[in-house]
Structure formats: C-alpha cells, structure tokens
Scaffold this active site. Sequence first.
Site, PDB file in Angstrom:
ATOM      1  N   CYS A  79       0.836  -1.202   0.000  1.00  0.00           N
ATOM      2  CA  CYS A  79       0.000   0.000   0.000  1.00  0.00           C
ATOM      3  C   CYS A  79       0.876   1.261   0.000  1.00  0.00           C
ATOM      4  O   CYS A  79       1.474   1.607  -1.012  1.00  0.00           O
ATOM      5  CB  CYS A  79      -0.993  -0.032   1.142  1.00  0.00           C
ATOM      6  SG  CYS A  79      -2.356   1.151   0.912  1.00  0.00           S
ATOM      7  N   HIS A 169      -3.821  -4.823   0.622  1.00  0.00           N
ATOM      8  CA  HIS A 169      -3.276  -5.323   1.898  1.00  0.00           C
ATOM      9  C   HIS A 169      -3.366  -6.851   1.947  1.00  0.00           C
ATOM     10  O   HIS A 169      -4.397  -7.407   2.325  1.00  0.00           O
ATOM     11  CB  HIS A 169      -4.046  -4.721   3.078  1.00  0.00           C
ATOM     12  CG  HIS A 169      -3.728  -3.294   3.336  1.00  0.00           C
ATOM     13  ND1 HIS A 169      -2.664  -2.889   4.113  1.00  0.00           N
ATOM     14  CD2 HIS A 169      -4.312  -2.151   2.895  1.00  0.00           C
ATOM     15  CE1 HIS A 169      -2.611  -1.567   4.145  1.00  0.00           C
ATOM     16  NE2 HIS A 169      -3.599  -1.088   3.419  1.00  0.00           N
ATOM     17  N   GLU A 171      -2.100  -8.781   4.030  1.00  0.00           N
ATOM     18  CA  GLU A 171      -2.037  -9.277   5.410  1.00  0.00           C
ATOM     19  C   GLU A 171      -3.390  -9.388   6.079  1.00  0.00           C
ATOM     20  O   GLU A 171      -3.511 -10.042   7.115  1.00  0.00           O
ATOM     21  CB  GLU A 171      -1.119  -8.377   6.250  1.00  0.00           C
ATOM     22  CG  GLU A 171      -1.652  -6.975   6.546  1.00  0.00           C
ATOM     23  CD  GLU A 171      -1.382  -5.944   5.464  1.00  0.00           C
ATOM     24  OE1 GLU A 171      -1.442  -4.746   5.771  1.00  0.00           O
ATOM     25  OE2 GLU A 171      -1.096  -6.344   4.315  1.00  0.00           O
ATOM     26  N   GLY A 225      -1.017 -15.937  35.014  1.00  0.00           N
ATOM     27  CA  GLY A 225      -1.384 -15.787  33.612  1.00  0.00           C
ATOM     28  C   GLY A 225      -0.416 -16.500  32.692  1.00  0.00           C
ATOM     29  O   GLY A 225       0.640 -16.999  33.104  1.00  0.00           O
TER      30      GLY A 225
END
Length: 511
Positions: A79, A169, A171, A225
């Site tokens: 882009c 794009h 991705e 976590g």
Amino acid sequence: MTEKILILDYGSQYTQLIARAVREASVYCEIIPFHKPFTIEPGLKGIILSGSPFSVNEPNAPDTDVAALVSQVPVLGVCYGAQLTAKRYGGLVAKSDKREYGRAILQRKKEDTLFNEVSDQSQVWMSHSDTIKQLPEGFELLADTDSIPVAAFRKAGTEGNPLYGVQFHPEVYHSKEGKKIIHNFLVHICGCSQDWTPAHFITDTVAQLKKQIGDRKVIMALSGGVDSTVAATLIHRAIGDRLSGIFVDNGVLRKDEFESVLKTYAQIGLNVKGIDAREHFYTKLAGKTDPEEKRKIIGAGFIDVFQEEAKKVDGVELLGQGTIYPDVIESVSVHGPSVTIKSHHNVGGLPEHLHLELVEPLRSLFKDEVRKVGRELGIPAEMIDRHPFPGPGLAIRILGDITEEKVQLLQQADHLYIKALKDNNLYATIWQAGAILLPVKSVGVMGDERTYEYTVALRAVTSVDGMTADWAHLPYDFLANVSNEIINNVRGINRVVYDISSKPPATIEWE
C-alpha cells in the site's frame, strides 16, 4: 544464525498483521519505525514496507531510501510502501478519483513468482485514497483491478535484488489469498527456510538466557497468567531454582485461584512463594470507587508487597518479566506510545524501584505464539488456554467500592459462569469472559419472600488480540441456565444481565 525479515512501520493499523502473517509462515520478523536506523545483518533475508495513514505527497510524509534497501535485500512495498516505491523511482502517485476501500478482484497481467498458486481472480482488500497512476520507467505491471490501473508491480529485469509493490493489503483477512502472496515473497523471493518454530525458539532462548544471566539470581512476579508462567518456565529451564517467583494474593483473584495456581506451579517445578496479602489490599481499597484510583492502589500495593518479599531473597540482580511483543511495538511506534485508555496493573514500576536488570524472554512473541511455546514446554493446558484476566482482577469488575463480601459474591458468580462455559464446550471459542458486579440492587421474589439484592452482568467477547472485540453470541438456553444457576446458588444476587457491547465503542472490561 536466525533468519529475519524486517518490517518498516509507517504507522499503518495493519502493520502487526503483516508481522503475524510472516510469523505464521515460520519466519522470524521484527517491526521497527521507518525512521529508526538499522544495520543490514547477515541473517536479514528481506524487508517489507508497511502501509500508512499518510499520503506520499504530503510535505512531511514518511520517507525511506528504497533503492538503498533493495541494493542489499529483496523488498516488498505494501500500500503506502508500494506508493513510496513508485514515487521514489519517478512514477506518478496522485489522489484517486474515488477513495478505494474494501474488496476488489485482482486481475493478473503477467505471471510472476509472487503469485504462485494464487487464483486468477483473487479477492483482495484495498484501503487507500492515493493511487499509482503511472509506473516508473523500468517497472512492469503484474496486476490491476476494475477501479485501479496498478494493483501490483515489480522492478523489471534480473539484475540486483527483487523489488515488488502491492497496492492492496495481503495481510488482512479479506485478502483471501494474501497469506500465499506473503509466503511466496518470503520463501521463493527471499529464500527463507521457514525454520522458526516454538521448539527452535525455546532452544535459542534458553541458550540466550544462560548467557545473559550467568551464575546470577533472578526474581520474578508471577500472576498465574500465560505470559508470566511461560516466561518463568523458560528462565527456570536456563537457571533452575536460581529463579525465585513471587505470587501475590491481592484479595481480588478468581475463586480458589491462589491455591490452584500455586499447585500448578509446583507441578511445573517452579520455585514460587505464595503471599497472602488480602487484608493489605482490602484496607487500601476501602471506600475507593474511582476505577483509576483502584487500579493505582492495586499497582502500588503490589509493588510494596513485592519489594518486601524481594528483600528476603539474597543476592538478586535480575528481574524477570513476561513482556510480549505488542508491548514492545507500542513503546517504539511511529507516533510514540498511544494515548492511555486506562492504567494497567503490571510490574512496569518495578525496575525503577528495585534497580534490577531486566530479563524478558518473550519480548519477541505475540500472544498466540506465547501459547504455542507454552504447549511445547509442557505447561498444563488449563493454564495455557486461560482467558486474559486484568491485573487489578475483580476490583475493576466490582463497580463502586470494594468489600470482602462483594468479592466473595462475584467470585462465586464468576466461577459458576466460567465452569458453565467449560462444561458446554464454549470456553475455547471465547477470547475473554467474566462476571461484573453492578452497584445496583433490585427487587426480586424467591418463593414467598421479597428480595433486594445485587445485579450481575455477564461479559463474553470474541477477538484475535483484544485490540477490537465483538460480543459473543452465546446460546439463549445457555444464558438462561447460567442465570438460574447464579441466582439459585449465590445468595445476594437476584438478577443477571448479558452485555452485548462491542469494542469499540465499549471496552472489554467495565472499568
């Protein structure tokens, strides 16, 4: 020597998606701001230029000497990166007749390695207001669409390194075969061997940790976590019990979490000390209702408790942290750190307080990669697959002031909700779920008795990375059963509601 792809960031909202696509192809990559100086290292296989919210024709538009880059390695402009390449080599980039945003069909004009195994009429995603109206001399058109004359191009000839540009794009999810295009650039154009795997990462990281730490000791705050547990396990692999972990019960953990997490740490073989500091936190939080104030009290209280315990471990020189790659990218982004939406409770303040050198074994990984490494390390699935949980815990899921009674109410309701999600095979389909205790009491009826009790809101969202999230469309019968289960078993709650807000405009947590 690890092979690497470098992604120059010009401020696009999609830059992290490029990195994720590269990593998914088992190729290591790093994102750096376009203006940050770097050296071409032997392992560097290629460079990708990201998109940008800027126009290449603006006076202060981000700029890079593309020719200097391609003299060293293959380059792909995406882009803005493609427009910058075209302009730099003498092409014409101008405002589009209309803004090109959304799906488009790629029409191939020339066969090329970049499009190996990509369909002739492949759907791609556009997001730009400028367009390449004319290619520079010495470049050839590879594809266009119905609305734009140049959708993909390359520098002609076989001399030097390949230089490509795509004005869409690849991705993003809506570019149906975008991952193939990125794969072709990585493997067939840059010659990447795709050997960056969780097992490879563990071997390399443990070796690096041994070198960094030497015979010194590391102390680390653990939260239960995923990030801190995987980081601690890697450090433990490197230095064994010279790692001292501290797990603090701040009084606002989930039901039975303190005991269950310590048990899991013992199974893994980590050297962790559990600190019951509930009363310390309840005293500090008494009467506090402002969300930001509650967060800061818990953050400061945690540092106080941690420091007190750290003093009891002799000879510590290093502090372990579970920092992951999105945190690193954010701190060195094109525009600098973004506006703070809310204070996060982490151990960000500890290095300054303790004057210790940092050990951050996960700072190159995304969250999903941390989980893959955790599985490879043999950490139990119930810990690896846990939903994210806020640092301030249930304190920001109890709206208003915090009392031990309210914490126990919410712990019970939350436990029943999460258990039901697991029992109904819904837990793994959700990014994050939890119950929120509202500062609202309402009238209810149980048997012949009138009740006046609290309301609980249930929250469940789907997401890839937590940056955006949609509310989870849980089945009605499931919600009905959970509501009954909570109201019938948690004395003090007589009403359950379900939050159907997405992020944005709402946040995942209520405070």
